[in-house]
Enzyme design. Structure first.
Site, PDB file in Angstrom:
ATOM      1  N   LYS A  79     -13.347  -5.863   6.544  1.00  0.00           N
ATOM      2  CA  LYS A  79     -14.124  -4.740   5.983  1.00  0.00           C
ATOM      3  C   LYS A  79     -15.064  -5.154   4.851  1.00  0.00           C
ATOM      4  O   LYS A  79     -15.952  -4.396   4.462  1.00  0.00           O
ATOM      5  CB  LYS A  79     -13.175  -3.664   5.459  1.00  0.00           C
ATOM      6  CG  LYS A  79     -12.493  -4.021   4.138  1.00  0.00           C
ATOM      7  CD  LYS A  79     -11.492  -2.968   3.675  1.00  0.00           C
ATOM      8  CE  LYS A  79     -10.881  -3.351   2.336  1.00  0.00           C
ATOM      9  NZ  LYS A  79      -9.791  -2.466   1.904  1.00  0.00           N
ATOM     10  N   ASP A  88      -1.248  -5.128  -5.315  1.00  0.00           N
ATOM     11  CA  ASP A  88      -2.688  -4.920  -5.156  1.00  0.00           C
ATOM     12  C   ASP A  88      -3.409  -5.206  -6.472  1.00  0.00           C
ATOM     13  O   ASP A  88      -2.767  -5.271  -7.539  1.00  0.00           O
ATOM     14  CB  ASP A  88      -2.969  -3.499  -4.650  1.00  0.00           C
ATOM     15  CG  ASP A  88      -4.021  -3.553  -3.552  1.00  0.00           C
ATOM     16  OD1 ASP A  88      -3.948  -2.760  -2.610  1.00  0.00           O
ATOM     17  OD2 ASP A  88      -4.912  -4.424  -3.625  1.00  0.00           O
ATOM     18  N   GLU A  89      -4.735  -5.338  -6.367  1.00  0.00           N
ATOM     19  CA  GLU A  89      -5.470  -5.829  -7.546  1.00  0.00           C
ATOM     20  C   GLU A  89      -5.440  -4.851  -8.722  1.00  0.00           C
ATOM     21  O   GLU A  89      -5.660  -5.248  -9.861  1.00  0.00           O
ATOM     22  CB  GLU A  89      -6.931  -6.147  -7.182  1.00  0.00           C
ATOM     23  CG  GLU A  89      -7.794  -4.961  -6.849  1.00  0.00           C
ATOM     24  CD  GLU A  89      -7.633  -4.473  -5.426  1.00  0.00           C
ATOM     25  OE1 GLU A  89      -6.925  -5.140  -4.644  1.00  0.00           O
ATOM     26  OE2 GLU A  89      -8.208  -3.436  -5.110  1.00  0.00           O
ATOM     27  N   LYS A 135       0.872  -1.191   0.000  1.00  0.00           N
ATOM     28  CA  LYS A 135       0.000   0.000   0.000  1.00  0.00           C
ATOM     29  C   LYS A 135       0.900   1.230   0.000  1.00  0.00           C
ATOM     30  O   LYS A 135       1.996   1.204   0.564  1.00  0.00           O
ATOM     31  CB  LYS A 135      -0.879   0.006   1.256  1.00  0.00           C
ATOM     32  CG  LYS A 135      -1.792  -1.214   1.395  1.00  0.00           C
ATOM     33  CD  LYS A 135      -2.979  -1.175   0.438  1.00  0.00           C
ATOM     34  CE  LYS A 135      -3.830  -2.404   0.604  1.00  0.00           C
ATOM     35  NZ  LYS A 135      -5.000  -2.448  -0.265  1.00  0.00           N
ATOM     36  N   LYS A 180       2.091  -9.394  -1.932  1.00  0.00           N
ATOM     37  CA  LYS A 180       1.437  -9.385  -3.244  1.00  0.00           C
ATOM     38  C   LYS A 180       1.253  -7.940  -3.717  1.00  0.00           C
ATOM     39  O   LYS A 180       1.179  -7.008  -2.906  1.00  0.00           O
ATOM     40  CB  LYS A 180       0.091 -10.107  -3.185  1.00  0.00           C
ATOM     41  CG  LYS A 180      -0.940  -9.437  -2.308  1.00  0.00           C
ATOM     42  CD  LYS A 180      -2.262 -10.163  -2.260  1.00  0.00           C
ATOM     43  CE  LYS A 180      -3.146  -9.819  -3.426  1.00  0.00           C
ATOM     44  NZ  LYS A 180      -3.605  -8.438  -3.475  1.00  0.00           N
ATOM     45  N   HIS A 187      -6.984 -13.351  -7.021  1.00  0.00           N
ATOM     46  CA  HIS A 187      -7.719 -12.249  -6.386  1.00  0.00           C
ATOM     47  C   HIS A 187      -9.097 -12.192  -7.040  1.00  0.00           C
ATOM     48  O   HIS A 187      -9.213 -12.376  -8.244  1.00  0.00           O
ATOM     49  CB  HIS A 187      -6.956 -10.932  -6.579  1.00  0.00           C
ATOM     50  CG  HIS A 187      -7.435  -9.827  -5.698  1.00  0.00           C
ATOM     51  ND1 HIS A 187      -8.677  -9.261  -5.833  1.00  0.00           N
ATOM     52  CD2 HIS A 187      -6.852  -9.212  -4.645  1.00  0.00           C
ATOM     53  CE1 HIS A 187      -8.840  -8.342  -4.910  1.00  0.00           C
ATOM     54  NE2 HIS A 187      -7.762  -8.290  -4.172  1.00  0.00           N
TER      55      HIS A 187
HETATM   56  C1  CAP Z   1      -7.058  -5.521   1.272  1.00  0.00           C
HETATM   57  C2  CAP Z   1      -7.169  -5.454  -0.226  1.00  0.00           C
HETATM   58  C3  CAP Z   1      -7.819  -6.639  -0.847  1.00  0.00           C
HETATM   59  C4  CAP Z   1      -9.258  -6.832  -0.515  1.00  0.00           C
HETATM   60  C5  CAP Z   1      -9.744  -8.054  -1.219  1.00  0.00           C
HETATM   61  C6  CAP Z   1      -7.935  -4.229  -0.671  1.00  0.00           C
HETATM   62  O1  CAP Z   1      -6.447  -4.366   1.710  1.00  0.00           O
HETATM   63  O2  CAP Z   1      -5.885  -5.349  -0.788  1.00  0.00           O
HETATM   64  O3  CAP Z   1      -7.753  -6.440  -2.251  1.00  0.00           O
HETATM   65  O4  CAP Z   1      -9.442  -6.988   0.798  1.00  0.00           O
HETATM   66  O5  CAP Z   1     -10.980  -8.390  -0.703  1.00  0.00           O
HETATM   67  O6  CAP Z   1      -7.522  -3.736  -1.718  1.00  0.00           O
HETATM   68  O7  CAP Z   1      -8.894  -3.883  -0.020  1.00  0.00           O
HETATM   69  P1  CAP Z   1      -6.597  -4.011   3.262  1.00  0.00           P
HETATM   70  P2  CAP Z   1     -11.430  -9.917  -0.737  1.00  0.00           P
HETATM   71  O8  CAP Z   1      -5.944  -5.129   4.023  1.00  0.00           O
HETATM   72  O9  CAP Z   1      -5.896  -2.688   3.428  1.00  0.00           O
HETATM   73  O10 CAP Z   1      -8.054  -3.942   3.534  1.00  0.00           O
HETATM   74  O11 CAP Z   1     -10.285 -10.657  -0.147  1.00  0.00           O
HETATM   75  O12 CAP Z   1     -12.678  -9.942   0.068  1.00  0.00           O
HETATM   76  O13 CAP Z   1     -11.647 -10.263  -2.161  1.00  0.00           O
HETATM   77 MG    MG Z   2      -6.469  -5.027  -2.768  1.00  0.00          MG
END
Ligand code: CAP
Ligand code: MG
Length: 405
Positions: free
Chosen positions: A303, A175-176, A147, A173, A263
């Protein structure tokens, strides 16, 4: 005239039929709704056609074999399906979601004949293979997402990853939404972050893993996966739904010999509505069939949406015995070290726990955030209440101080 699609009370051979359970709400009668769903998802359309043949009806018509209040069970002849997830979804999760007289429809469960499942390769590593790669026998794996999600340079990305690994993360990893943007080019990021990984392994004496996000148009995905492999990478990440199951099934079949981290971003558009769409456990099964080794399945306590019952179903989809390796359930989203005891209480130890904000938002920084996550896992593994553990573990104490509500 008796409908060819209504076979209520019939005995269905689970090895010859793919069985789907749907929730539905319709302005039609239950039988009419069931008939229109079964027809549109197999051989029918809105009217009879002169080109239909008895032989087709007998061989390929879907059969509604059970009807309960708002629930229909449909059996699809195995012969309808090629070993292709795109084609499967066009059958059981295609037009039927748009039928005008069906107000809501949700695909809750799919039971696949073992012959169909075994036609897929499935995870190449699976839980055991990932554990062996990282030399982590029993405890949950701890991961982080770099992040801010996007915006860091490749150098900064590699540095933050190093701090996370040295602090205690096993896994880092992308991020998406980080792929190959100008501010952080894919190849530069992979080269620099893998160098950081090597340094972190030397520093800590622990095995580490990094999942670069290869999501892109397919031909580019292949190039990026090969680049990761050529640079000594052991893992790739794919946004399974934005890339689609064609890409996912193909990448799995390519067999790059690397762990595939799945993801599920965008899943909420499909899985979240309890009355309409597709339950995540179905997408989880299909992802496992295609070769995903690690799959996001929700957190219950974090969250993102997804209650205990739903997340447990998603975990089951990853690990049930079906002749393929199990996929590692990944809990990620709004988590920090304080969530680890309740999470492990519900889901056990065979999970990957990831925190982005919960690591990089720690008052003492990324490394301390990673350490707080490992300390929370240690506390649970040693059976020590977290309130006790924080007396001698500062990073964990500070994490709870900042985020415990
Ligand atoms: C978490 C995260 C994940 C989501 C994926 C985000 O970051 O990187 O992509 O949580 O959700 O971008 O929010 P945080 P899921 O740890 O800062 O929340 O696993 O439900 O698909
Ligand atoms: Mg993410």
């Amino acid at each position: 005239m008796k409908s060819i699609y209504l076979a209520l009370g019939s005995e269905i051979d689970p090895e010859k039929y793919l069985i789907c359970k749907f929730y539905f709400e319709s302005q039609l009668s239950d039988e009419e709704a069931a008939e229109s769903i079964a027809a549109e998802s197999s051989i029918g359309t809105w009217t009879d056609v002169q080109t239909m043949k008895e032989e087709i009806k007998n061989r390929l018509a879907a059969k509604v074999f059970k009807l309960e209040k708002n629930i229909m069970h449909i059996a699809y002849p195995l012969e309808m399906f090629e070993i292709s997830v795109p084609q499967l979804l066009a059958d059981i999760a295609g037009n039927i979601f748009g039928i005008k007289f069906v107000d809501n429809l949700r695909l809750l469960e799919v039971k696949f004949p073992s012959k169909y499942i075994k036609s897929f390769k499935g995870p190449r590593f699976g839980i055991e293979g990932v554990r062996k790669l990282l030399k982590i026998k029993e405890r949950p794996l701890v991961g982080t997402i770099i992040k801010p999600k996007i915006g860091l340079s490749a150098d900064e990305h590699a540095r933050v990853a190093y701090e996370a690994w040295v602090g205690g993360c096993d896994f880092v990893k992308d991020d998406e939404n980080l792929t190959n943007q100008g501010f952080n080019p894919f190849k530069e990021r992979v080269e620099k972050t893998l160098k950081s990984l090597d340094k972190a392994e030397t520093k800590t004496g622990e095995k580490k893993n990094y999942a670069p996000n290869i999501s892109a148009p397919y031909s580019e995905m292949i190039e990026r996966a090969q680049f990761v492999k050529d640079n000594g990478g052991k893992c790739i990440m794919i946004d399974i739904l934005t890339c689609g199951f064609s890409a996912l099934q193909s990448i799995g079949e390519e067999n790059f010999g690397m762990v595939i981290h799945g993801h599920r971003t965008m899943h909420g558009a499909i899985t979240r509505n309890e009355k309409h769409g597709i339950h995540m456990n179905v997408l989880a099964q299909l992802s496992r069939f295609c070769g995903i080794d690690q799959l996001h399945i929700g957190t219950i306590v974090g969250k993102m949406s997804g209650d205990k019952e739903e997340v447990l179903k998603n975990v089951e989809a990853c690990i049930y015995k079906c002749g393929l390796k199990s996929a590692f359930p990944v809990c990620s989203g709004g988590l920090y070290a304080g969530h680890i005891p309740p999470l492990m209480e519900i889901l056990g130890k065979n999970i990957i726990i990831q925190a982005g904000g919960g690591v990089h938002g720690h008052t003492k920084g990324t490394s301390a955030g990673a350490t707080s996550m490992r300390q929370a896992v240690d506390a649970v593994m040693d059976g020590i209440p977290i309130e006790e553990f924080i007396k001698t573990h500062e990073e964990l104490r500070l994490a709870l101080k900042k985020w415990k509500r």
